[in-house]
Design an enzyme around this catalytic site. Structure first.
Site, PDB file in Angstrom:
ATOM      1  N   CYS A   2      -8.928 -14.668 -15.923  1.00  0.00           N
ATOM      2  CA  CYS A   2      -9.950 -15.706 -16.084  1.00  0.00           C
ATOM      3  C   CYS A   2      -9.279 -17.078 -16.044  1.00  0.00           C
ATOM      4  CB  CYS A   2     -10.644 -15.530 -17.432  1.00  0.00           C
ATOM      5  SG  CYS A   2     -11.245 -13.873 -17.714  1.00  0.00           S
ATOM      6  N   ARG A  27      -9.414 -18.079  -9.913  1.00  0.00           N
ATOM      7  CA  ARG A  27      -8.846 -17.095 -10.852  1.00  0.00           C
ATOM      8  C   ARG A  27      -9.890 -16.054 -11.278  1.00  0.00           C
ATOM      9  NH1 ARG A  27      -4.194 -18.749 -13.368  1.00  0.00           N
ATOM     10  NH2 ARG A  27      -4.633 -17.401 -15.133  1.00  0.00           N
ATOM     11  N   TRP A  76     -13.261 -13.483 -15.143  1.00  0.00           N
ATOM     12  CA  TRP A  76     -12.991 -12.314 -14.292  1.00  0.00           C
ATOM     13  C   TRP A  76     -13.036 -11.142 -15.260  1.00  0.00           C
ATOM     14  CZ3 TRP A  76     -12.404 -11.211  -9.204  1.00  0.00           C
ATOM     15  CH2 TRP A  76     -11.877  -9.988  -8.874  1.00  0.00           C
ATOM     16  N   ASN A 102      -8.419 -15.785 -21.896  1.00  0.00           N
ATOM     17  CA  ASN A 102      -8.003 -15.101 -20.671  1.00  0.00           C
ATOM     18  C   ASN A 102      -7.022 -14.021 -21.103  1.00  0.00           C
ATOM     19  OD1 ASN A 102      -7.140 -14.302 -18.147  1.00  0.00           O
ATOM     20  ND2 ASN A 102      -5.623 -15.935 -17.980  1.00  0.00           N
ATOM     21  N   GLY A 103      -7.348 -12.754 -20.832  1.00  0.00           N
ATOM     22  CA  GLY A 103      -6.421 -11.674 -21.181  1.00  0.00           C
ATOM     23  C   GLY A 103      -7.179 -10.448 -21.638  1.00  0.00           C
ATOM     24  N   GLU A 491      -0.141   2.261   5.765  1.00  0.00           N
ATOM     25  CA  GLU A 491      -0.445   0.982   5.115  1.00  0.00           C
ATOM     26  C   GLU A 491       0.424  -0.142   5.686  1.00  0.00           C
ATOM     27  OE1 GLU A 491      -2.666  -0.293   3.502  1.00  0.00           O
ATOM     28  OE2 GLU A 491      -1.798  -2.051   2.517  1.00  0.00           O
ATOM     29  N   LYS A 495      -1.000  -3.563   7.484  1.00  0.00           N
ATOM     30  CA  LYS A 495      -0.619  -4.923   7.064  1.00  0.00           C
ATOM     31  C   LYS A 495      -0.152  -5.744   8.255  1.00  0.00           C
ATOM     32  CE  LYS A 495      -2.075  -5.343   3.768  1.00  0.00           C
ATOM     33  NZ  LYS A 495      -2.851  -4.159   3.546  1.00  0.00           N
ATOM     34  N   GLU A 498      -3.123  -6.515  10.768  1.00  0.00           N
ATOM     35  CA  GLU A 498      -4.242  -7.385  10.360  1.00  0.00           C
ATOM     36  C   GLU A 498      -3.836  -8.829  10.126  1.00  0.00           C
ATOM     37  OE1 GLU A 498      -6.250  -6.530   6.693  1.00  0.00           O
ATOM     38  OE2 GLU A 498      -4.472  -5.664   5.791  1.00  0.00           O
ATOM     39  N   HIS A 514       5.358  15.237  18.900  1.00  0.00           N
ATOM     40  CA  HIS A 514       4.082  15.716  19.480  1.00  0.00           C
ATOM     41  C   HIS A 514       3.424  14.645  20.323  1.00  0.00           C
ATOM     42  CE1 HIS A 514       4.428  19.344  17.098  1.00  0.00           C
ATOM     43  NE2 HIS A 514       4.716  18.585  16.055  1.00  0.00           N
ATOM     44  N   LYS A 613     -12.785 -10.498   3.485  1.00  0.00           N
ATOM     45  CA  LYS A 613     -12.137  -9.863   2.328  1.00  0.00           C
ATOM     46  C   LYS A 613     -12.923  -8.642   1.869  1.00  0.00           C
ATOM     47  CE  LYS A 613      -9.275  -9.066  -0.900  1.00  0.00           C
ATOM     48  NZ  LYS A 613      -8.021  -8.374  -0.517  1.00  0.00           N
TER      49      LYS A 613
HETATM   50  C1  AGP Z   1      -6.754  -4.221   3.637  1.00  0.00           C
HETATM   51  O1  AGP Z   1      -5.671  -5.109   3.756  1.00  0.00           O
HETATM   52  C2  AGP Z   1      -7.998  -4.759   4.300  1.00  0.00           C
HETATM   53  N1  AGP Z   1      -8.317  -6.052   3.877  1.00  0.00           N
HETATM   54  C3  AGP Z   1      -9.155  -3.780   4.274  1.00  0.00           C
HETATM   55  O2  AGP Z   1      -8.716  -2.631   4.964  1.00  0.00           O
HETATM   56  C4  AGP Z   1      -9.676  -3.322   2.885  1.00  0.00           C
HETATM   57  O3  AGP Z   1      -8.710  -2.534   2.247  1.00  0.00           O
HETATM   58  C5  AGP Z   1     -10.930  -2.468   3.126  1.00  0.00           C
HETATM   59  O4  AGP Z   1     -11.913  -3.286   3.729  1.00  0.00           O
HETATM   60  C6  AGP Z   1     -11.493  -1.852   1.848  1.00  0.00           C
HETATM   61  O5  AGP Z   1     -11.882  -2.874   0.966  1.00  0.00           O
HETATM   62  P1  AGP Z   1     -12.232  -2.468  -0.550  1.00  0.00           P
HETATM   63  O6  AGP Z   1     -10.976  -1.923  -1.156  1.00  0.00           O
HETATM   64  O7  AGP Z   1     -12.670  -3.748  -1.195  1.00  0.00           O
HETATM   65  O8  AGP Z   1     -13.312  -1.438  -0.528  1.00  0.00           O
END
Ligand code: AGP
Length: 618
Positions: A2, A27, A76, A102-103, A491, A495, A498, A514, A613
């Site tokens: 927060c 935050r 938050w 906050n905490g 993963e 990264k 994207e 394969h 996001k």
């Molecule tokens: C991950 O870096 C991406 N931004 C994206 O794949 C994200 O993980 C995915 O959209 C799922 O989002 P969520 O965890 O909020 O459900």
């Protein structure tokens, strides 16, 4: 995470606090509130929603804005869903004390029960309301001033806090204290005014002279007086170290980092600690997860566990598959939520579905949850946003306490999701007897070491930068891993894709023969996770197969590795840990690598093209 802020001086406090809250919204932003004291009355306004929603309330009545002392909060949520009642500031039972916090107070439930036995009643579900009434009870029993009452009360508190407290009976002072959550105190000219806040962003335009409290310190801030800083543990006065701030506003919001993504990569040690805080006692082998405890029979009698998620959360779910099957021997399936919701899957009331989502708003994951519930399955959520749609839709859940994740590329969400999945796996293994007590204790003690190991690992940044520079112009990359680190390979590839827009694919290392090995030539960088656990020798063979075809190898190995060092083009070493926890460490260099390559390519790391996001649409 927060945001708190406050002001005491000769100016009108309200605009300073409101603007300060807007600066702190990054935050946390599920609710907001402000209290000012007009000399007679406490004027308190608070609401679910953003600071702009709070202003809609205060603008109705100018009397809510009068006074030269006040505190404010943008929330938050960690305890209690976001709503008006749970918003801060919170007021003590007498109406005299007001607090913003906050905490996380870990032992709030014990304290709450004790206060109830002494006649206190509570309006909210928050740990913060418990804290302000504990301070009131101490102040009454000890017949002492606010500063002493706060100091004594905090010696009984377990957890993390940054608080600002106001006492209506002593309206010329604010008391602030911190343990585990930051507090900055801005000092106006000749001590005529003081600003308190979670960071300097609310007051940097007024003063660059600031005191940052250390953990375990408390400060009493009075108009036209020297600031007094004391130790919470023994009430002894300590020097108030005034520093002149060099950061600008944007740098403060990013904690001094160039981008939110880098800040969030570096927040992972704290995020993991906050996620397991209050949930495990390693030496006693105790794991506390109410969402699991309350539905243990569902888990114990489940025919299988189905994990549904998207993107990075889906990768965390894959790690969860390895954790759960290894530790509990319960069959686990991991599904892309977007596929699961449409392929008419076979779901029965004997299924447990675990839905993983940082935002708690991903449309496909939400739809998968509703489908599973409609077929009688028990659905458990792992979210980072308290009160989010997914958190509210699932039958039970456990939050990752990672704090707001602003960067579109998910980093601390991934490692905190794995932390929660590790605790769930260990708790179920305990209940099913599939792991000996000594093994569970060892796992918990090993998990407790992870944050400091990540702290140490983050020091390899210069090496990662060098490697990033060598491969920043690649057009394709491969990521390979086996076992627990196969999901990390996926993963790592995501990264890079994207935020740098370089095509990358993750594969199980053994899959190369394969087909994918046809891709190998001197222009193909291959990032291989080759830790000394699991099938190390087989990964070494995979590396040799690639090297013999002129592929470039960047290997992530366990500290002290000699074999891979002789054949790889670059080596990044990670500390030794349990195989099951290696993903928490091997992902760190891959996060840093994607960050540095993207920066070198001039990409917008925090807001990459085409991405949002939270994918709240199909
Ligand atoms: C991950 O870096 C991406 N931004 C994206 O794949 C994200 O993980 C995915 O959209 C799922 O989002 P969520 O965890 O909020 O459900």
């Amino acid at each position: 995470m927060c945001g708190i802020t406050g002001y005491i001086g000769s100016r009108n406090a309200y605009p300073i606090i409101i603007n300060g809250l807007k600066r702190l919204e990054y935050r946390g932003y599920d609710s907001a509130g402000v209290m000012v004291f007009d000399g007679e009355q406490i004027q308190l306004s608070k609401t679910k929603g953003k600071v702009s929603d709070l202003e809609a309330i205060t603008n109705i009545d100018e009397s809510r804005k009068k006074g030269s002392i006040g505190i404010g909060h943008t929330r938050w949520a960690t305890h209690g869903v976001p709503n008006d009642v749970n918003s801060h500031p919170h007021v003590s039972q007498s109406g005299e004390l007001v607090i913003v916090h906050n905490g996380i107070i870990e032992n709030y439930d014990t304290i709450r029960k004790e206060l109830i036995s002494r006649g206190y009643t509570f309006q909210s579900d928050t740990d913060t309301e418990v804290l302000v009434n504990l301070i009131e009870e101490v102040k009454k029993n000890e017949n002492c001033k606010l500063g002493k009452a706060v100091q004594l009360a905090l010696t009984n508190v377990i957890g993390a806090y940054a608080i600002a407290v106001f006492d209506k009976t002593r309206p010329n002072e604010l008391v602030v204290a911190r343990l585990g959550s930051p507090i900055a105190i801005g000092i106006g000219k000749d001590n005529e005014e003081f600003f308190v806040a979670s960071d300097a962003s609310p007051f940097i335009e007024f003063t660059r002279d600031a005191v940052y409290l250390e953990d375990g310190e408390l400060a009493i801030v009075k108009r036209n007086k020297e600031i007094k800083v004391r130790k919470i543990s023994n009430d002894k006065e300590v020097d108030a170290v005034i520093q002149e701030l060099q950061l600008n506003l944007e740098q403060i919001e990013k904690g001094g980092y160039d981008h939110f993504m880098l800040k969030e990569i570096h927040e992972q040690p704290k995020a993991i600690i906050d996620t397991y805080r209050g949930r495990m006692l390693p030496n006693e082998g105790i794991i506390r997860m109410a969402g699991v405890d309350d539905h243990m029979s569902k888990f114990l009698h489940a025919d299988r566990i189905i994990i549904v998620a998207c993107g990075t959360s889906w990768h965390a779910g894959l790690v969860g598959e390895y954790l759960l099957e290894e530790m509990t021997r319960v069959p686990v399936e991991v599904e892309y939520a977007s596929e699961f919701r449409y392929r008419n899957p076979i779901i029965t009331p004997k299924d447990v579905v675990i839905a993983i989502s940082q935002s708690g708003e991903t449309a496909d994951t939400l739809a998968a949850i509703k489908l599973a519930k409609s077929k009688g399955a028990f659905v458990f959520g792992i979210c980072n946003v308290v009160g989010s749609s997914i958190a509210r839709e699932t039958h039970a859940g456990a939050y990752t306490h990672a704090g707001p994740e602003i960067g579109v590329a998910s980093t601390k969400a991934f490692t905190t999701q794995i932390t929660v999945l590790s605790l769930i796996s260990l708790k179920l293994a305990q209940a099913k007897g599939t792991l000996a007590k000594s093994a569970v204790n060892n796992y918990l003690q090993t998990l407790q070491l992870i944050p400091s190991q990540i702290e140490k690992l983050l020091e390899i940044d210069d090496l990662v930068k060098e490697i990033s520079y060598v491969y920043k112009d690649a057009t394709n990359c491969l990521y390979l891993g086996r076992g627990f680190n196969f999901p990390v390979a996926l993963e790592g590839a995501l990264k890079l894709k994207e935020i740098s827009y370089i095509h990358a694919e993750g594969y199980p290392a053994a899959e190369m023969k394969h087909g994918p090995i046809a891709l190998i030539d001197e222009n193909m960088p291959v990032f291989v996770i080759a830790t000394n656990k699991g099938h190390y020798e087989k990964v070494v063979s995979n590396i040799q197969e690639i090297k013999s075809r002129s592929g470039k190898i960047i290997a992530i190995v366990t500290e002290g590795d000699v074999t891979v060092k002789e054949i790889a083009d670059h080596v990044i070493e990670i500390p030794e840990t349990e195989e099951a926890f290696t993903p928490l460490l091997t992902t760190i260099p891959l996060q840093l690598l994607s960050y540095h390559i993207a920066i070198m390519l001039g990409k917008n790391v925090d807001q990459p093209r085409n991405l949002a996001k939270s994918v709240t649409v199909e």
